[in-house]
Design a protein around this motif. Sequence first.
Motif, PDB file in Angstrom:
ATOM      1  N   SER A 126       0.859  -1.189   0.000  1.00 40.41           N
ATOM      2  CA  SER A 126       0.000   0.000   0.000  1.00 40.41           C
ATOM      3  C   SER A 126       0.890   1.232   0.000  1.00 40.41           C
ATOM      4  CB  SER A 126      -0.923   0.007   1.221  1.00 40.41           C
ATOM      5  OG  SER A 126      -0.151   0.011   2.423  1.00 40.41           O
ATOM      6  N   GLY A 127       0.285   2.380  -0.250  1.00 41.06           N
ATOM      7  CA  GLY A 127       1.059   3.622  -0.257  1.00 41.06           C
ATOM      8  C   GLY A 127       2.140   3.610  -1.319  1.00 41.06           C
ATOM      9  N   TRP A 128       3.391   3.819  -0.869  1.00 42.77           N
ATOM     10  CA  TRP A 128       4.539   3.831  -1.773  1.00 42.77           C
ATOM     11  C   TRP A 128       5.304   2.511  -1.736  1.00 42.77           C
ATOM     12  CZ3 TRP A 128       5.429   7.670  -5.233  1.00 42.77           C
ATOM     13  CH2 TRP A 128       4.742   8.873  -5.031  1.00 42.77           C
ATOM     14  N   ASP A 129       4.739   1.470  -1.111  1.00 47.90           N
ATOM     15  CA  ASP A 129       5.428   0.178  -1.016  1.00 47.90           C
ATOM     16  C   ASP A 129       5.823  -0.393  -2.381  1.00 47.90           C
ATOM     17  OD1 ASP A 129       5.179   0.346   1.693  1.00 47.90           O
ATOM     18  OD2 ASP A 129       3.478  -1.025   1.848  1.00 47.90           O
ATOM     19  N   PRO A 130       4.960  -0.350  -3.401  1.00 44.70           N
ATOM     20  CA  PRO A 130       5.368  -0.921  -4.692  1.00 44.70           C
ATOM     21  C   PRO A 130       6.638  -0.301  -5.256  1.00 44.70           C
ATOM     22  CG  PRO A 130       3.007  -0.534  -4.669  1.00 44.70           C
ATOM     23  CD  PRO A 130       3.555   0.109  -3.435  1.00 44.70           C
ATOM     24  N   LEU A 131       6.840   0.997  -5.016  1.00 44.56           N
ATOM     25  CA  LEU A 131       8.030   1.652  -5.546  1.00 44.56           C
ATOM     26  C   LEU A 131       9.291   1.110  -4.871  1.00 44.56           C
ATOM     27  CD1 LEU A 131       8.895   3.839  -7.546  1.00 44.56           C
ATOM     28  CD2 LEU A 131       8.844   5.479  -5.667  1.00 44.56           C
ATOM     29  N   TRP A 132       9.215   0.875  -3.555  1.00 45.14           N
ATOM     30  CA  TRP A 132      10.390   0.349  -2.847  1.00 45.14           C
ATOM     31  C   TRP A 132      10.644  -1.108  -3.232  1.00 45.14           C
ATOM     32  CZ3 TRP A 132      11.590   4.817  -2.328  1.00 45.14           C
ATOM     33  CH2 TRP A 132      10.849   5.791  -1.661  1.00 45.14           C
ATOM     34  N   ILE A 133       9.585  -1.860  -3.515  1.00 45.55           N
ATOM     35  CA  ILE A 133       9.752  -3.257  -3.925  1.00 45.55           C
ATOM     36  C   ILE A 133      10.470  -3.350  -5.266  1.00 45.55           C
ATOM     37  CG2 ILE A 133       8.510  -5.349  -4.627  1.00 45.55           C
ATOM     38  CD1 ILE A 133       6.366  -4.617  -2.558  1.00 45.55           C
ATOM     39  N   ILE A 134       9.999  -2.573  -6.245  1.00 45.27           N
ATOM     40  CA  ILE A 134      10.612  -2.626  -7.571  1.00 45.27           C
ATOM     41  C   ILE A 134      12.020  -2.033  -7.528  1.00 45.27           C
ATOM     42  CG2 ILE A 134       9.752  -0.389  -8.381  1.00 45.27           C
ATOM     43  CD1 ILE A 134       9.855  -3.572 -10.492  1.00 45.27           C
ATOM     44  N   LEU A 135      12.253  -1.044  -6.647  1.00 46.85           N
ATOM     45  CA  LEU A 135      13.591  -0.468  -6.512  1.00 46.85           C
ATOM     46  C   LEU A 135      14.556  -1.501  -5.938  1.00 46.85           C
ATOM     47  CD1 LEU A 135      15.481   1.964  -6.660  1.00 46.85           C
ATOM     48  CD2 LEU A 135      14.692   2.640  -4.381  1.00 46.85           C
ATOM     49  N   GLY A 136      14.112  -2.257  -4.923  1.00 50.42           N
ATOM     50  CA  GLY A 136      14.963  -3.301  -4.349  1.00 50.42           C
ATOM     51  C   GLY A 136      15.303  -4.373  -5.371  1.00 50.42           C
ATOM     52  N   ALA A 137      14.299  -4.800  -6.148  1.00 50.31           N
ATOM     53  CA  ALA A 137      14.544  -5.812  -7.182  1.00 50.31           C
ATOM     54  C   ALA A 137      15.505  -5.295  -8.241  1.00 50.31           C
ATOM     55  CB  ALA A 137      13.221  -6.223  -7.820  1.00 50.31           C
ATOM     56  N   THR A 138      15.406  -4.016  -8.575  1.00 51.56           N
ATOM     57  CA  THR A 138      16.286  -3.429  -9.591  1.00 51.56           C
ATOM     58  C   THR A 138      17.722  -3.336  -9.084  1.00 51.56           C
ATOM     59  OG1 THR A 138      14.421  -2.134 -10.437  1.00 51.56           O
ATOM     60  CG2 THR A 138      16.620  -1.431 -11.086  1.00 51.56           C
ATOM     61  N   VAL A 139      17.897  -2.990  -7.816  1.00 49.29           N
ATOM     62  CA  VAL A 139      19.247  -2.906  -7.246  1.00 49.29           C
ATOM     63  C   VAL A 139      19.911  -4.286  -7.247  1.00 49.29           C
ATOM     64  CG1 VAL A 139      20.536  -2.466  -5.121  1.00 49.29           C
ATOM     65  CG2 VAL A 139      18.782  -0.859  -5.859  1.00 49.29           C
ATOM     66  N   VAL A 140      19.165  -5.312  -6.868  1.00 53.33           N
ATOM     67  CA  VAL A 140      19.712  -6.677  -6.873  1.00 53.33           C
ATOM     68  C   VAL A 140      20.089  -7.095  -8.295  1.00 53.33           C
ATOM     69  CG1 VAL A 140      19.159  -9.100  -6.448  1.00 53.33           C
ATOM     70  CG2 VAL A 140      18.480  -7.360  -4.787  1.00 53.33           C
ATOM     71  N   ALA A 141      19.199  -6.805  -9.256  1.00 53.72           N
ATOM     72  CA  ALA A 141      19.482  -7.144 -10.650  1.00 53.72           C
ATOM     73  C   ALA A 141      20.692  -6.375 -11.171  1.00 53.72           C
ATOM     74  CB  ALA A 141      18.256  -6.862 -11.514  1.00 53.72           C
ATOM     75  N   ALA A 142      20.848  -5.120 -10.754  1.00 56.05           N
ATOM     76  CA  ALA A 142      21.993  -4.313 -11.189  1.00 56.05           C
ATOM     77  C   ALA A 142      23.305  -4.893 -10.670  1.00 56.05           C
ATOM     78  CB  ALA A 142      21.823  -2.872 -10.717  1.00 56.05           C
ATOM     79  N   ALA A 143      23.301  -5.339  -9.419  1.00 58.41           N
ATOM     80  CA  ALA A 143      24.512  -5.943  -8.857  1.00 58.41           C
ATOM     81  C   ALA A 143      24.880  -7.220  -9.605  1.00 58.41           C
ATOM     82  CB  ALA A 143      24.301  -6.230  -7.368  1.00 58.41           C
ATOM     83  N   GLY A 144      23.876  -8.047  -9.897  1.00 54.92           N
ATOM     84  CA  GLY A 144      24.144  -9.272 -10.639  1.00 54.92           C
ATOM     85  C   GLY A 144      24.615  -9.007 -12.061  1.00 54.92           C
ATOM     86  N   ALA A 145      23.970  -8.047 -12.732  1.00 54.61           N
ATOM     87  CA  ALA A 145      24.353  -7.722 -14.108  1.00 54.61           C
ATOM     88  C   ALA A 145      25.773  -7.173 -14.174  1.00 54.61           C
ATOM     89  CB  ALA A 145      23.368  -6.711 -14.693  1.00 54.61           C
ATOM     90  N   LEU A 146      26.142  -6.319 -13.201  1.00 52.99           N
ATOM     91  CA  LEU A 146      27.489  -5.748 -13.184  1.00 52.99           C
ATOM     92  C   LEU A 146      28.540  -6.814 -12.918  1.00 52.99           C
ATOM     93  CD1 LEU A 146      29.296  -3.288 -13.332  1.00 52.99           C
ATOM     94  CD2 LEU A 146      28.875  -2.882 -10.901  1.00 52.99           C
ATOM     95  N   ALA A 147      28.247  -7.725 -11.980  1.00 53.53           N
ATOM     96  CA  ALA A 147      29.199  -8.789 -11.662  1.00 53.53           C
ATOM     97  C   ALA A 147      29.427  -9.691 -12.873  1.00 53.53           C
ATOM     98  CB  ALA A 147      28.682  -9.608 -10.472  1.00 53.53           C
ATOM     99  N   LEU A 148      28.371 -10.053 -13.575  1.00 46.84           N
ATOM    100  CA  LEU A 148      28.512 -10.906 -14.751  1.00 46.84           C
ATOM    101  C   LEU A 148      29.189 -10.178 -15.908  1.00 46.84           C
ATOM    102  CD1 LEU A 148      25.053 -12.746 -14.740  1.00 46.84           C
ATOM    103  CD2 LEU A 148      27.289 -13.712 -14.188  1.00 46.84           C
TER     104      LEU A 148
END
Length: 291
Positions: free
Chosen positions: A263-285
């Motif tokens: 609820s509220g702004w929770d979806p934005l923080w969820i997608i931001l967290g998923a994007t940060v994790v994906a960015a770390a994995g993409a950079l490492a690879l």
Amino acid sequence: MSTPQTPMPQAAPPAWEAAAGSPYPGYTSPIPVVRTHLGHALASEWTKIKSVRSTMWTLGVFVLLVLGIGLLTGLVIANSSSDLSGDENPLSLGFFGLLLGSICLITLGVLTTASEYGTGMIRTTMTACPSRGRVLAAKALVFFLVAFTITLVSTAVVAFLQMALLEGSGARQPTGAEWFKGTVGVSLYMALLGLLSLLVGSVLRHSAGGITIMIGVVLAPLVIALFMFTQSLEKVRQALFEYSIPNQLSVFYSNSLSRSGPSGWDPLWIILGATVVAAAGALALLQKRDV
């Protein structure tokens, strides 16, 4: 009696010969050496994204879907006998166009990285800018700004047009907070969703695979939940409903598909967290694998 020989004049040293003490005594390039930085990478990625046809087609279809479906929904509601509920956010009429338009941003995001591997252009890119992290950061930043700007303009235009169509139909005026979430908030979410697709494309290096996976991420949880009828799977079904991307998108319009969950702004923080994790994995690879 022989005449004295006049000494031949010494030839001037060639212009390209380096001065004494130069670290490269054999040659000095007439081309000035410039240290590259992130600005150069940003300029390069901006030239790429505005030059390829996929950008024009995907963003063009996105704008048509958001404006077309949004205006069509507004016209149907305005001409129907039933008015909007007094508690319902009238900006939520733009939800359907954005949900379909998300496929366009997903497609463009994946193509921004994966298509370079398919054409071999990535070798030229990495030769011009050996710093792989800088290349990925430039791609991500340019894409995010483009996706956010296009989404913000589209949602703002369709929201104003819908409110004009609904004038006198009994629909209430949205509050300032609802306007902000329904335009800026949802645009940030959509841009991050596209950015997540870009990172998935960098990891997979395959356009069709990346697009398929991301469309599955958007639609599969909701579709699977619709066919879970057994009582033992009720908690799984509820979680799929609550955290599906369509439901998170609807939260920005205060029109969640479930009574619990984000609820509220929770979806934005969820997608931001998923994007940060994906960015770390993409950079490492990217640093580890060959191009």
